[in-house]
Motif scaffolding. Structure first.
Motif: not given
Length: 105
Positions: A31-44
């Protein structure tokens, strides 16, 4: 009950506890990795994290807890795979880092 059976049951209970704890922390790291990707506007990518290390450390209160490190991959364009890491201390996110990547506008 003899001492061998008791030791076996204690080891089995410890193994089950570690396994359940690992599954819980793995989900928190994902979840933390996915949220970081969402904030950075990149694909998890792959919707998963992989464990790359476990160590025993002390938390802010001086208790010994496990520090688990997970890696994940993300992509800024869909054509590359870039690595990120999530470090969990106990059940808390200690840090999320992402390797440098090209910012697409």
């Amino acid at each position: 009950m003899d001492s061998t059976s008791l030791i076996f049951l204690l080891l089995l209970a410890g193994g089950v506890w570690f396994w359940l704890s690992s599954i819980r922390v793995l989900e928190l790291a994902r979840s933390a990795g996915r949220e970081a990707c969402i904030r950075a506007n990149v694909q998890f990518l792959d919707d998963t994290v992989a464990s790359i290390g476990v160590s025993l450390v002390r938390d802010a209160f001086g208790r010994r807890v496990l520090r688990r490190t997970y890696r994940f991959e993300f992509s800024e364009t869909g054509n590359s795979r870039i690595e990120g890491r999530v470090v969990m201390q106990g059940e808390s996110v200690e840090s999320v880092t992402m390797d440098p990547y090209l910012v697409v506008t």
